[in-house]
Design an enzyme around this catalytic site. Structure first.
Site, PDB file in Angstrom:
ATOM      1  N   ASP A   1       6.237  -0.730   2.322  1.00 24.48           N
ATOM      2  CA  ASP A   1       6.023  -2.075   2.320  1.00 24.48           C
ATOM      3  C   ASP A   1       4.580  -1.970   4.030  1.00 24.48           C
ATOM      4  O   ASP A   1       5.776  -1.373   4.875  1.00 24.48           O
ATOM      5  CB  ASP A   1       5.773  -3.098   2.799  1.00 24.48           C
ATOM      6  CG  ASP A   1       5.030  -4.417   2.940  1.00 24.48           C
ATOM      7  OD1 ASP A   1       4.361  -4.030   2.509  1.00 24.48           O
ATOM      8  OD2 ASP A   1       5.593  -5.174   3.317  1.00 24.48           O
TER       9      ASP A   1
ATOM     10  N   ASP B   1       2.360  -4.639   5.839  1.00 23.71           N
ATOM     11  CA  ASP B   1       2.222  -5.363   6.869  1.00 23.71           C
ATOM     12  C   ASP B   1       3.648  -6.006   6.438  1.00 23.71           C
ATOM     13  O   ASP B   1       3.980  -6.721   5.793  1.00 23.71           O
ATOM     14  CB  ASP B   1       1.428  -6.382   6.308  1.00 23.71           C
ATOM     15  CG  ASP B   1      -0.055  -6.222   6.432  1.00 23.71           C
ATOM     16  OD1 ASP B   1      -0.227  -4.999   6.809  1.00 23.71           O
ATOM     17  OD2 ASP B   1      -0.738  -6.846   5.688  1.00 23.71           O
TER      18      ASP B   1
END
Length: 352
Positions: free
Chosen positions: A9, A11
């Site tokens: 991932d 952010d």
């Protein structure tokens, strides 16, 4: 060919996520999470490939212009590249959750090619993210999820490096049915071969080698112990070799000299050129139900299945102690040889 892949991932995991608007649309907002870069560098050196998988709500809309996103995103990639980190693929879903698209995590449409063509090794790949949707994505991909926030990047590194040093192996013949599980970083010990003294010796490998070891063997003991001892050695050696994988970072060599009233020594090299030098004499023909001549045959079979050059010798008075000394010496040498002490392969040839 399947690869060891980290689906990462962006952010809140790789870079900090602003709590004000959850958008990284300026260079001022770009900050890396602690230890993310050094951890990825280390994992890269252990053969992992990186794929970024990110939801970016409303990307390309007036509330989140694409050009603003790309300024910070490209800068992030430039910084990572300058450190030696590049992503094999980058997948970004620009939709809001209420649009019910097919690509938004935890759905897997963006990764369809990897799934369809089995491009990732499920046993050695992971999803790393800070949200529950990342953990559901991991489940949908059939891999393990590691949740950042609950784990630091250093803890994630330790989890990954320890988990891929495990293996299972089954060997079934007309004479035996053997199941072996090895975890080189430690774990459960359970050994049942039907030969009590042999079980005791195998426990020495687990305890003094610091490894998790589970062995179950159903063999033709009504004839004798030969097939059981030989096939356990072959299965154990193959399982250890499988757990070591590409051997990157291991010390490769091991040497041990445990002493009691007897002196036992073991020298080991994971050179993939199997060889055994064995010097031991026993007064008794059997220790429990184990023939002492089978001890040499065990280490011969084990060394060839592991792909190691193995030198074993023992001197002493008590046959039990001499046998135990050999297994303990082997265990200590194994512990030294499989220890990860660098990020490189211990060979000037570039291959072991």
């Amino acid at each position: 060919m399947s690869q060891k892949i980290l689906f990462i991932d962006r952010d809140g995991t790789l870079i900090e996520e602003p709590k004000s608007d959850f958008q990284i649309d300026t260079l001022e907002k770009l900050r890396f999470e602690k230890d993310a870069i050094p951890t990825l560098l280390k994992l890269k050196n252990f053969g992992f490939k990186f794929i970024m998988v990110s939801n970016q709500d409303g990307l390309g809309t007036p509330s989140f212009p694409k050009e603003n996103f790309e300024i910070a995103h490209e800068k992030m990639l430039d910084i990572l590249k300058s450190c030696g980190i590049e992503f094999q693929d980058i997948f970004i879903c620009p939709h809001f959750e209420n649009e019910n698209c097919a690509c938004r995590k935890p759905k897997t449409a963006m990764l369809e090619e990897y799934i369809k063509h089995e491009l990732y090794d499920k046993e050695q790949s992971f999803v790393i993210g800070d949200r529950e949707s990342d953990m559901i994505l991991a489940s949908n991909l059939g891999v393990r999820g590691l949740r950042y926030g609950e784990l630091s990047w250093k803890e994630i590194e330790n989890e990954i490096l320890s988990s891929f040093r495990s293996a299972s192996y089954q060997r079934t013949t007309k004479e035996t049915d053997i199941k072996v599980k090895v975890c080189l970083n430690g774990g459960k010990v359970s050994i049942k071969t039907g030969i009590d003294f042999f079980d005791h010796m195998l426990e020495q490998i687990a305890v003094h080698g610091g490894i998790g070891l589970e062995i179950s063997c159903k063999g033709d003991l009504e004839i004798d112990e030969h097939h059981s001892v030989e096939d356990v050695a072959l299965a154990l050696g193959a399982c250890i070799k499988k757990a070591l994988g590409d051997k990157i970072g291991i010390a490769r060599y091991g040497f041990a000299l445990p002493m009691d009233e007897c002196l036992a020594s073991c020298a080991m090299d994971f050179c993939n050129r199997p060889h055994l030098v064995y010097k031991a004499k026993f007064k008794k023909s059997h220790l429990g139900a184990l023939s002492t001549e089978m001890i040499e045959h065990f280490f011969y079979s084990l060394s060839y299945a592991m792909g190691v050059s193995l030198h074993l010798k023992v001197k002493g008075k008590n046959d039990h102690h001499k046998a135990e000394g050999l297994f303990k010496a082997f265990a200590k040498a194994l512990k030294m040889a499989v220890k990860i002490e660098s990020e490189n392969l211990a060979s000037s040839k570039g291959v072991i």
